[in-house]
Design a protein around this motif. Structure first.
Motif, PDB file in Angstrom:
ATOM      1  N   PRO A 277      -8.142  16.094   0.471  1.00  0.00           N
ATOM      2  CA  PRO A 277      -7.436  14.793   0.450  1.00  0.00           C
ATOM      3  C   PRO A 277      -6.713  14.598  -0.879  1.00  0.00           C
ATOM      4  O   PRO A 277      -7.172  15.056  -1.929  1.00  0.00           O
ATOM      5  N   LEU A 278      -5.602  13.922  -0.826  1.00  0.00           N
ATOM      6  CA  LEU A 278      -4.785  13.709  -2.018  1.00  0.00           C
ATOM      7  C   LEU A 278      -5.140  12.421  -2.755  1.00  0.00           C
ATOM      8  O   LEU A 278      -4.971  12.330  -3.971  1.00  0.00           O
ATOM      9  N   VAL A 279      -5.598  11.407  -1.993  1.00  0.00           N
ATOM     10  CA  VAL A 279      -5.765  10.073  -2.561  1.00  0.00           C
ATOM     11  C   VAL A 279      -7.251   9.795  -2.811  1.00  0.00           C
ATOM     12  O   VAL A 279      -8.096  10.005  -1.935  1.00  0.00           O
ATOM     13  N   ASP A 280      -7.559   9.300  -3.972  1.00  0.00           N
ATOM     14  CA  ASP A 280      -8.933   8.990  -4.327  1.00  0.00           C
ATOM     15  C   ASP A 280      -9.400   7.699  -3.660  1.00  0.00           C
ATOM     16  O   ASP A 280      -8.602   6.823  -3.312  1.00  0.00           O
ATOM     17  N   VAL A 281     -10.736   7.617  -3.511  1.00  0.00           N
ATOM     18  CA  VAL A 281     -11.348   6.395  -3.008  1.00  0.00           C
ATOM     19  C   VAL A 281     -11.633   5.495  -4.215  1.00  0.00           C
ATOM     20  O   VAL A 281     -12.448   5.843  -5.073  1.00  0.00           O
ATOM     21  N   PRO A 282     -10.978   4.352  -4.304  1.00  0.00           N
ATOM     22  CA  PRO A 282     -11.208   3.487  -5.466  1.00  0.00           C
ATOM     23  C   PRO A 282     -12.518   2.718  -5.339  1.00  0.00           C
ATOM     24  O   PRO A 282     -13.141   2.684  -4.269  1.00  0.00           O
ATOM     25  N   ALA A 283     -12.923   2.098  -6.390  1.00  0.00           N
ATOM     26  CA  ALA A 283     -14.100   1.225  -6.326  1.00  0.00           C
ATOM     27  C   ALA A 283     -13.810   0.091  -5.352  1.00  0.00           C
ATOM     28  O   ALA A 283     -12.677  -0.406  -5.287  1.00  0.00           O
ATOM     29  N   PRO A 284     -14.827  -0.344  -4.575  1.00  0.00           N
ATOM     30  CA  PRO A 284     -14.572  -1.381  -3.562  1.00  0.00           C
ATOM     31  C   PRO A 284     -14.240  -2.730  -4.200  1.00  0.00           C
ATOM     32  O   PRO A 284     -14.700  -3.054  -5.294  1.00  0.00           O
ATOM     33  N   THR A 285     -13.433  -3.468  -3.494  1.00  0.00           N
ATOM     34  CA  THR A 285     -13.094  -4.826  -3.926  1.00  0.00           C
ATOM     35  C   THR A 285     -13.346  -5.768  -2.764  1.00  0.00           C
ATOM     36  O   THR A 285     -13.424  -5.357  -1.599  1.00  0.00           O
ATOM     37  N   SER A 286     -13.497  -7.035  -3.085  1.00  0.00           N
ATOM     38  CA  SER A 286     -13.725  -8.052  -2.046  1.00  0.00           C
ATOM     39  C   SER A 286     -12.692  -9.159  -2.200  1.00  0.00           C
ATOM     40  O   SER A 286     -12.461  -9.663  -3.295  1.00  0.00           O
ATOM     41  N   LYS A 287     -12.066  -9.508  -1.081  1.00  0.00           N
ATOM     42  CA  LYS A 287     -11.061 -10.560  -1.086  1.00  0.00           C
ATOM     43  C   LYS A 287     -11.445 -11.599  -0.042  1.00  0.00           C
ATOM     44  O   LYS A 287     -11.650 -11.282   1.134  1.00  0.00           O
ATOM     45  N   GLN A 288     -11.564 -12.876  -0.467  1.00  0.00           N
ATOM     46  CA  GLN A 288     -11.956 -13.954   0.429  1.00  0.00           C
ATOM     47  C   GLN A 288     -10.767 -14.895   0.643  1.00  0.00           C
ATOM     48  O   GLN A 288     -10.191 -15.425  -0.304  1.00  0.00           O
ATOM     49  N   TYR A 289     -10.419 -15.062   1.919  1.00  0.00           N
ATOM     50  CA  TYR A 289      -9.371 -16.015   2.284  1.00  0.00           C
ATOM     51  C   TYR A 289     -10.061 -17.297   2.795  1.00  0.00           C
ATOM     52  O   TYR A 289     -10.753 -17.267   3.833  1.00  0.00           O
ATOM     53  N   GLU A 290      -9.926 -18.418   2.071  1.00  0.00           N
ATOM     54  CA  GLU A 290     -10.538 -19.697   2.442  1.00  0.00           C
ATOM     55  C   GLU A 290      -9.581 -20.450   3.372  1.00  0.00           C
ATOM     56  O   GLU A 290      -8.453 -20.776   3.006  1.00  0.00           O
ATOM     57  N   MET A 291     -10.082 -20.730   4.594  1.00  0.00           N
ATOM     58  CA  MET A 291      -9.196 -21.276   5.621  1.00  0.00           C
ATOM     59  C   MET A 291      -8.849 -22.742   5.415  1.00  0.00           C
ATOM     60  O   MET A 291      -7.825 -23.221   5.919  1.00  0.00           O
TER      61      MET A 291
END
Length: 796
Positions: A277-291
């Motif tokens: 694979p060419l692309v690295d796995v980055p550290a996970p991130t979390s994104k919260q969309y408040e409705m």
């Protein structure tokens, strides 16, 4: 001592000269100058001959003094705009007589070319004749009597000096003018190191181990015209330039050989895992969309920074959004996914229950349903979780309520959504190891194809290219092949001396220079062992030059270069001259034997005997050289000999083409003929070849059975190769400076792709090679080594 008996008109010249005393200083004539005089006849005969009393020339007159006198009194007239010479005879023209901006240099060149002799065909004869067809300057006013008299005086002085100093002939010595430092303008011309057809084949074979033969068809041979090569069938003239046709051929070549190599992991891809694979796995991130922060799509205005757009509904109390009718909540902007990987989506929702069915919720990515739930909880929010592989890039995420229902006065089915959370990638982070590994492969390809390390920017760019190509079409070998195609088009690949050489130093610089040396001498790049030998210090640069010159690859490549040089047609006969060239350089024999060898060379490059009638004529009487070069009255053979081996260039005006069909040998040596200027050399030479017909067959009589006179016939007084047959020409021609220079230039061109600027800034280079050729008795290997170890070649 007199050069010839006095004639009555000679005294008139002296009288004329005396009348000019004081006007031209040393240019004035006097009896002490040795110029004869007469009463009524013109000072110079129609054929240009001149009687000189050489005994009357003072002993104090020297060659250097004559050159300086010429520069002061004659040369200015040559440079003037009206009635001058330089407009037609500049050094950039193809004329036999050339006028430079340096007076002494012009004198020495005229002397060496035989134009300062008291004979027919001289500079004096062209100035003095009254025949407008041959008079110089053509179409301009004649020179004054005083100016012509000055040329006559200097001509006689020169005859006297040369008779007292019986050294080598002026056309057989290194040009004295070139011993002076070059003082002209800076030279802006460049070497031509663009890769040739044979070198391209050698480079592809070396790097890819691929001869580009597909289904039994030689693709190089099929594209020889596009690459400017020679196949001796349809293409005979080599071209070394970055033409549009060349790059058309390169398109086919690069696509084919690169994809084959990448698919099979061969050539520059050997040992490389292209499936990684060419692309690295980055550290996970979390994104919260408040409705609850959503804005209705039908609102009068949508504030900047809004993250969620609601198609229907309203805010649900203090938290969340109430979709009280069928509708959706969508991200206002595409959510960015750093890499193609697995992500976890969490929708926090609850429902108002009504009717037989539960509220139905959908999760969509770019409008495509990826997960559906029935929402049964109606008092508290619950998490609805889904894991999905998403491609890298921006994607619009949305949550939908699809089954609104209402029983009037009883219940109303709604969907309340509190938040959407995106987490990932869920795989373990790889840091930069995948990108680093891919960039290392980029560097490997640079080293294997361009013979140098990639710069940091080149590694980044190469990695980005492969990644982008794979995003367009998920095919890793094909993506890597795309980078290979780009490197095949890089200047560092297409020039024998990679342009990046100038930015490097130390071993990296030496490495690229070794690439050029190997390409110049063997038509292929260096092997790994050859690189190691130089870089480790096991062999010096001189050792590498010697090794290449002794290698079989050198002999093979040199033969191919000489086939082009001699314009072979690819037959055993037309290859014979190239075999002789190759034999001479391989065996270290004098290059003069190119014209004076009394033997031939077979297809194993061994010397074999020739029949006695050839004598010492080398290539000049080889059937393959004579063929297609007609003799009298067309002079192709003579002109080609003088061009190929003596460096003469001929400009043939249209009127000459018109008259050639009816021309005869006699008409072309007539001093009143338009042909005389060139044919004073060509006609005698054509006569000397008469015993060899246009097919290269020996004969002793003409078509009528009459004996052939193959002497020069004394047709031209200043002819420098007088005698019987081609042997007389050959044995004298090899002594001439022009022949030496022409032969040295053939070696120089192997390295620089052009001839020496021997009259300009490279006159010291010429003198060095002249000395080497004299000291080594014409050993071309010594000449080649001198060039390959010179400061000019090493860029020092």
């Amino acid at each position: 001592m007199r050069a010839s008996p006095l004639r009555p008109w000679c005294r008139a010249l002296a009288v004329l000269a005396l009348s000019l005393a004081g006007c031209y200083g040393q240019a004035s004539l006097s009896p002490q100058d040795g110029t004869p005089g007469g009463d009524d006849d013109p000072p110079v005969q129609q054929d240009g001959s001149l009687d000189c009393d050489t005994d009357a020339v003072p002993q104090s007159v020297t060659l250097q003094g004559i050159a300086e006198d010429f520069a002061q009194t004659v040369h200015p007239a040559m440079l003037r705009e009206t009635s001058g010479c330089i407009s037609c005879h500049a050094t950039t023209t193809g004329r036999l007589f050339k006028v430079s901006t340096d007076g002494k240099e012009t004198f020495y060149a005229a002397r060496a070319a035989g134009f300062m002799k008291p004979e027919s065909g001289s500079l004096l004869s062209r100035l003095a004749t009254t025949d407008e067809a041959v008079r110089m300057p053509r179409g301009q006013p004649t020179w004054s009597k005083e100016e012509i008299a000055t040329v006559a005086r200097l001509t006689c002085q020169l005859a006297a000096v040369e008779s007292r100093q019986p050294e080598s002939k002026p056309d057989e010595e290194f040009p004295l003018a070139l011993l002076q430092p070059y003082t002209g303008p800076s030279v802006a011309t460049y070497d031509n190191s663009f890769i040739g057809f044979e070198q391209l084949k050698g480079k592809v074979k070396s790097i890819f181990n691929d001869a580009w033969v597909r289904n039994g068809e030689d693709r190089f041979a099929q594209n020889v015209g596009l690459f400017g090569g020679v196949d001796y069938k349809d293409h005979f003239v080599e071209a070394r330039a970055a033409s549009a046709d060349f790059f058309l051929g390169l398109d086919d070549l690069s696509r084919d050989v690169c994809l084959v190599a990448a698919t099979n992991k061969t050539g520059p891809f050997a040992g490389l895992d292209l499936a990684q694979p060419l692309v690295d796995v980055p550290a996970p991130t979390s994104k919260q969309y408040e409705m609850e922060l959503a804005v209705r799509a039908d609102a009068a205005s949508i504030p900047a920074g809004t993250q969620i757009i609601a198609s229907t509904g309203q805010k649900s109390g203090t938290t969340g959004w109430d979709l009280y009718t069928t509708g959706s909540l969508a991200t206002a902007q595409p959510h960015p996914f750093a890499t193609s990987n697995t992500y976890r989506f969490t929708v926090k929702a609850k429902g108002d229950l009504c009717g037989p069915d539960l509220p139905h919720m959908q999760l969509k990515v770019d409008g495509v349903v990826v997960k559906e739930w029935d929402v049964s909880n109606n008092t508290a929010y619950a998490d609805f979780v889904y894991t999905q592989v998403v491609a890298a890039g921006g994607h619009v995420l949305s949550v939908h309520f699809t089954n609104d229902y209402n029983e009037s006065g009883v219940c109303d089915r709604n969907l309340h959504v509190d938040a959407l959370n995106v987490y990932g990638p869920t795989e373990a982070s790889t840091g930069t190891q995948r990108a680093d590994a891919a960039k290392a492969k980029v560097d490997t390809l640079y080293r294997r194809m361009l013979y140098r390390a990639a710069t940091a920017q080149e590694r980044d760019n190469g990695y980005a290219l492969v990644k982008d190509l794979n995003d367009i079409e998920a095919n890793l070998p094909k993506a890597w092949s795309g980078l290979c195609e780009g490197l095949l088009r890089a200047p560092d690949f297409l020039f024998t001396l990679p342009p990046s050489y100038e930015a490097l130093s130390g071993k990296e610089r030496d490495r690229l220079l070794l690439v050029k040396l190997a390409m110049d001498l063997t038509g292929r790049p260096p092997t790994a062992a050859e690189f190691t030998a130089l870089e480790s210090g096991t062999k010096s640069w001189e050792d590498m030059v010697d090794a290449y010159l002794e290698s079989p690859d050198f002999k093979t490549y040199y033969f191919q270069r000489m086939r082009v040089r001699t314009e072979s047609e690819g037959t055993p006969d037309t290859d014979e001259p190239a075999r002789l060239w190759t034999h001479l350089v391989s065996e270290g024999k004098p290059f003069q034997e190119l014209l004076t060898g009394d033997y031939s060379v077979d297809d194993t490059y061994k010397q074999v005997e020739r029949t006695p009638e050839h004598g010492k004529t080398g290539v000049l009487t080889m059937k393959g050289f004579i063929k297609n070069k007609p003799g009298l009255p067309h002079y192709n053979y003579a002109a080609r000999v003088m061009t190929d081996f003596m460096g003469a260039l001929y400009e043939v005006p249209s009127e000459v083409f018109d008259m050639r069909g009816a021309a005869t040998a006699a008409s072309t040596v007539d001093p009143t003929s338009i042909c005389f200027a060139c044919h004073q050399t060509l006609t005698p030479l054509a006569h000397q070849r008469l015993r060899w017909d246009d097919e290269g067959n020996y004969r002793t009589s003409d078509v009528e059975g009459k004996p052939l006179d193959d002497s020069d016939r004394g047709l031209v007084g200043i002819y420098a190769y007088k005698g019987q047959g081609m042997e007389a020409f050959a044995t004298q021609a090899v002594k001439k400076e022009a022949f030496v220079r022409r032969t040295l230039n053939a070696q120089f061109a192997l390295f620089f792709g052009r001839e020496m600027r021997h009259t300009m800034d490279e006159r010291t280079v010429y003198k060095r090679l002249w000395d080497v050729s004299q000291e080594s008795h014409g050993n071309l290997k010594a000449v080649l080594k001198s060039i390959a170890t010179s400061p000019e070649y090493l860029r020092r």
